[in-house]
Design a protein around this motif. Structure first.
Motif, short mmCIF file in Angstrom:
data_model
loop_
_atom_site.label_atom_id
_atom_site.label_comp_id
_atom_site.label_asym_id
_atom_site.label_seq_id
_atom_site.Cartn_x
_atom_site.Cartn_y
_atom_site.Cartn_z
N ASP A 293 -78.12 35.30 -70.24
CA ASP A 293 -78.56 36.24 -69.67
C ASP A 293 -78.41 36.13 -68.08
OD1 ASP A 293 -80.16 33.89 -69.27
OD2 ASP A 293 -82.27 34.85 -69.47
N LYS A 294 -77.32 35.57 -67.51
CA LYS A 294 -76.91 35.71 -66.18
C LYS A 294 -75.90 36.72 -66.31
CE LYS A 294 -78.66 31.14 -64.67
NZ LYS A 294 -78.13 29.87 -64.18
N GLY B 211 -79.80 34.54 -59.77
CA GLY B 211 -79.72 33.87 -60.83
C GLY B 211 -78.85 32.58 -61.01
N LEU C 230 -79.72 39.49 -60.91
CA LEU C 230 -80.14 38.55 -61.98
C LEU C 230 -81.34 37.69 -61.05
CD1 LEU C 230 -76.89 37.05 -62.99
CD2 LEU C 230 -78.27 38.70 -64.30
N HIS C 231 -82.44 38.43 -61.35
CA HIS C 231 -83.61 37.96 -60.69
C HIS C 231 -84.61 36.90 -61.70
CE1 HIS C 231 -87.18 37.53 -58.16
NE2 HIS C 231 -86.76 38.28 -57.34
N SER C 232 -84.63 35.68 -61.51
CA SER C 232 -85.33 35.07 -62.74
C SER C 232 -86.70 35.47 -62.84
CB SER C 232 -84.94 33.57 -62.34
OG SER C 232 -83.66 33.18 -62.67
N GLN D 259 -81.36 36.12 -73.33
CA GLN D 259 -81.58 34.79 -72.99
C GLN D 259 -80.98 33.81 -74.04
OE1 GLN D 259 -85.67 32.85 -72.02
NE2 GLN D 259 -85.08 31.31 -73.49
N ARG E 177 -84.31 38.32 -65.41
CA ARG E 177 -82.69 38.23 -65.42
C ARG E 177 -82.05 39.58 -65.95
NH1 ARG E 177 -81.53 32.00 -66.80
NH2 ARG E 177 -82.45 31.00 -65.24
N SER F 45 -73.52 30.15 -65.07
CA SER F 45 -73.47 31.64 -65.18
C SER F 45 -71.84 31.85 -65.48
CB SER F 45 -73.68 32.32 -64.18
OG SER F 45 -73.70 33.74 -64.12
#
Ligand code: PLP
Length: 464
Positions: free
Chosen positions: A292-293, A391, A89-91, A299, A95, A259
Motif C-alpha cells: 500500500d505504498k 509513506g 501516501l499518508h499513513s 495493505q 496510505r 516502497s
C-alpha cells in the motif's frame, strides 16, 4: 439545603426521558441511549450535590445531551476523509487509495463465496496465492514471490526463517524507525537473531561488512532509509558491491526496500531508487516492500527473490499466522493486473495518477474550487505549493503543486476553521501555513470539489 433537595427532586426519571419524542425518534440503539441518559442524570445529580449545578435543565435539553453523547460513542470509527495535505501516501489517512477495479474486486469476494483456495479445474483444494505469485514473478522477473499481511510482517518472516539463532549484519546508517513503531532492533529481537551493526551513521564500506562476517552470520541486510535522508559526506555499499561478498561467504542479501514502484517515476520527478529490478539483477536474494505504498494496492507485504529462500519462508509456521485475507488477495490481483499493461497505472491507480498529475491539471482543479468558494463569498486564492509522496517513499523529494488558500480575515482564525472542517460528515484535512488554511489540490479528487465548497460555506456561516 432545602433548595438542593428541591433540585434533586426535579431531576426527571430515566423512563420519562426514554419516552420523550426526541429519544423515541432517534435511530440510535435504545440500550446505548438509555445508558447515556442514566449517565447524564447521574452527572446532573453529582453536580447538584457538589453545588456546581443550581438549575435542572429542561427535559429536552437533557435528552439532547444524552443523544449527543450516545452519537459520539456510536459514530466514532473509520470513514472516508478528504486529503488536502498533499501527502499522497499518508499513513494516518490509510496510505494508498485503491483503484476502482481493485476495490470492486475486494467487495465482490467479500459478499459472496469465492474460489480462494479451490482449484476450479480439478475441484480440489487450491492455492490462494497462485495467481498473485505468477503475476509478481512476471512483473519483477524474480524467481519466486510470497505475500503476507504487511511489510513489517514480511521482515519478521524473512529474518525468522533465514536468520533465527544467528546474526544479521546491517549498516548503522540503515537502522531505521518507521511510522513510530517499526524499529529494526526490536524486530531482530523478536526474530531471535542478533543485530551486528557495522560502519558509522554516514559511512559504511564493503570492508566493514567483511570484517563482521563470522560463522554466526546468516544474512546481509540492507534497509531503505525511507523517512529520512543522510546528506553530506555519506558512503554506503550498494547491492552490487555486496554481491561478491555474499557469494564468497554463501550468505543471502536481503533488502527491505519499503516502497516499490513497478514503473519508472523519473519522468514525474521522483528519482529515488525505488525500483527493485536493478537490485534483483545486481544480486539481491530477497527484497520486500509494502503493497500500500507506491505500488498503490491493498495493505500487505510482498517478498520476491530466490525460490530456495522463499520456500523456506513458505514452510515456516509463522507464514500461516501472517497470511492475507481474501479481500486483499482480490484487490492485489486486480492491482497487479493493471501493471501488466503499459500506461494503465497512470490512469487507474490513484497513487500513480496523483504523482503523474501535471501542475496544469492541479491548477485547473484549484481554479474550479476557488471559483466555487468565491461564489459563496469566501476569501480564497490559488497559490503554488509543494506536495510529497510520503509513506516512506522518496524522502526529501517534492512535487510542484497548487493549493487553495483561505485567508482568515473573513472566516475566523485558521485553526478554528480547520477544526470545523474536520467535523464535517466527510472530514476535510488541510493544513495551516502563515495564518491561512491550505488545501493542497494534488490529493483532492475532482468529485469532492463541490462538497468542499459547501462545507466551507457552512463552516463560515457557523463561525462568523
Ligand atoms: C514502510 C516501511 C516498513 C513497514 O511497512 P508496513 O507495510 O507499514 O508494515 C518497513 N520498512 C521500510 C523500509 C518501510 O519503508
Amino acid at each position: 439545603m432545602e433548595t438542593m433537595d428541591m433540585l434533586l427532586r426535579e431531576i426527571p426519571h430515566v423512563d420519562k426521558l426514554m419516552h420523550s419524542n426526541l429519544i423515541l425518534e432517534s435511530s440510535l440503539p435504545r440500550a446505548l441511549v438509555a445508558d447515556h441518559v442514566r449517565k447524564t442524570l447521574a452527572a446532573l445529580r453529582n453536580g447538584i450535590l457538589s453545588g456546581a449545578v443550581c438549575r435542572v435543565p429542561e427535559a429536552e435539553e437533557l435528552c439532547d445531551m444524552a443523544l449527543n453523547a450516545a452519537k459520539e460513542e456510536y459514530g466514532t470509527g473509520i470513514r472516508p476523509v478528504i486529503n488536502g495535505t498533499g501527502v499522497i501516501l499518508h499513513s494516518n489517512l490509510g496510505r494508498a487509495c485503491l483503484s476502482e477495479k481493485a476495490a470492486l474486486a475486494a467487495m465482490r469476494v467479500a459478499r459472496e463465496f469465492s474460489s480462494l483456495e479451490y482449484d476450479l479445474k480439478t475441484g480440489r483444494r487450491g492455492e490462494r496465492m497462485a495467481v498473485i505469485e505468477a503475476q509478481l514473478k512476471r512483473l519483477t522477473g524474480a524467481e519466486a514471490a510470497l505475500v503476507v499481511n504487511n511489510n513489517a510482517a514480511a521482515v519478521l518472516l524473512v529474518l525468522t526463517a533465514l536468520a533465527k539463532g544467528g546474526s544479521v549484519i546491517v549498516s548503522r546508517g540503515e537502522l531505521v524507525e518507521i511510522g513510530g513503531s517499526f524499529r529494526l532492533p526490536d524486530i531482530m529481537e523478536q526474530c531471535g537473531c542478533v543485530l551486528r551493526e557495522v560502519g558509522t551513521t554516514n559511512k559504511t564500506r564493503l570492508n566493514d561488512y567483511e570484517k563482521a562476517i563470522n560463522e554466526d552470520v546468516r544474512v546481509l541486510l540492507k534497509v531503505h532509509t525511507s523517512n529520512f535522508k543522510i546528506t553530506g559526506f555519506t558512503e554506503s555499499t550498494s547491492v552490487k558491491e555486496l554481491a561478491g561478498l555474499a557469494q564468497k561467504y554463501d550468505l543471502p542479501i536481503v533488502e527491505d526496500i519499503g516502497s516499490c514502484a513497478l514503473l519508472d517515476l523519473g519522468k514525474y520527478g521522483i528519482y529515488e531508487e525505488l525500483n527493485i529490478f536493478d537490485d534483483l539483477r545486481d544480486g539481491a536474494d530477497i527484497i520486500c516492500f509494502s503493497g500500500d505504498k507506491l505500488l498503490g494496492g491493498p495493505q500487505c507485504g510482498i517478498v520476491v527473490g530466490r525460490s530456495h529462500y522463499i520456500s523456506l519462508m513458505r514452510k515456516h509456521p509463522l507464514y500461516r499466522a501472517l497470511r492475507v485475507d481474501k479481500m486483499t488477495v482480490a484487490a492485489l490481483e486486480e492491482t497487479l493486473r493493471i501493471y501488466m499493461e503499459q500506461g494503465r497505472a497512470e490512469s487507474e491507480i490513484p497513487v500513480i495518477s496523483m504523482i503523474a498529475q501535471t501542475p496544469e491539471i492541479i491548477r485547473n482543479k484549484a481554479n474550479r474550487l476557488c471559483g466555487l468558494l468565491r461564489d459563496c463569498s469566501i476569501n480564497a486564492e490559488v497559490i503554488p505549493t509543494k506536495s510529497t509522496v510520503g509513506g516512506g517513499s522518496a524522502p526529501g523529494q517534492e512535487l510542484a503543486s497548487f493549493a487553495i488558500s483561505i485567508s482568515p480575515e473573513m472566516n475566523g482564525n485558521p485553526s478554528e476553521f480547520a477544526r470545523a472542517m474536520l467535523s464535517q460528515d466527510k472530514p476535510i484535512i488541510g493544513r495551516i501555513e502563515k495564518d491561512a488554511y491550505l488545501i493542497d489540490m494534488r490529493t483532492v479528487y475532482e468529485d469532492d470539489l463541490e462538497y468542499i465548497a459547501e462545507a466551507a460555506d457552512a463552516v463560515r456561516k457557523e463561525i462568523r
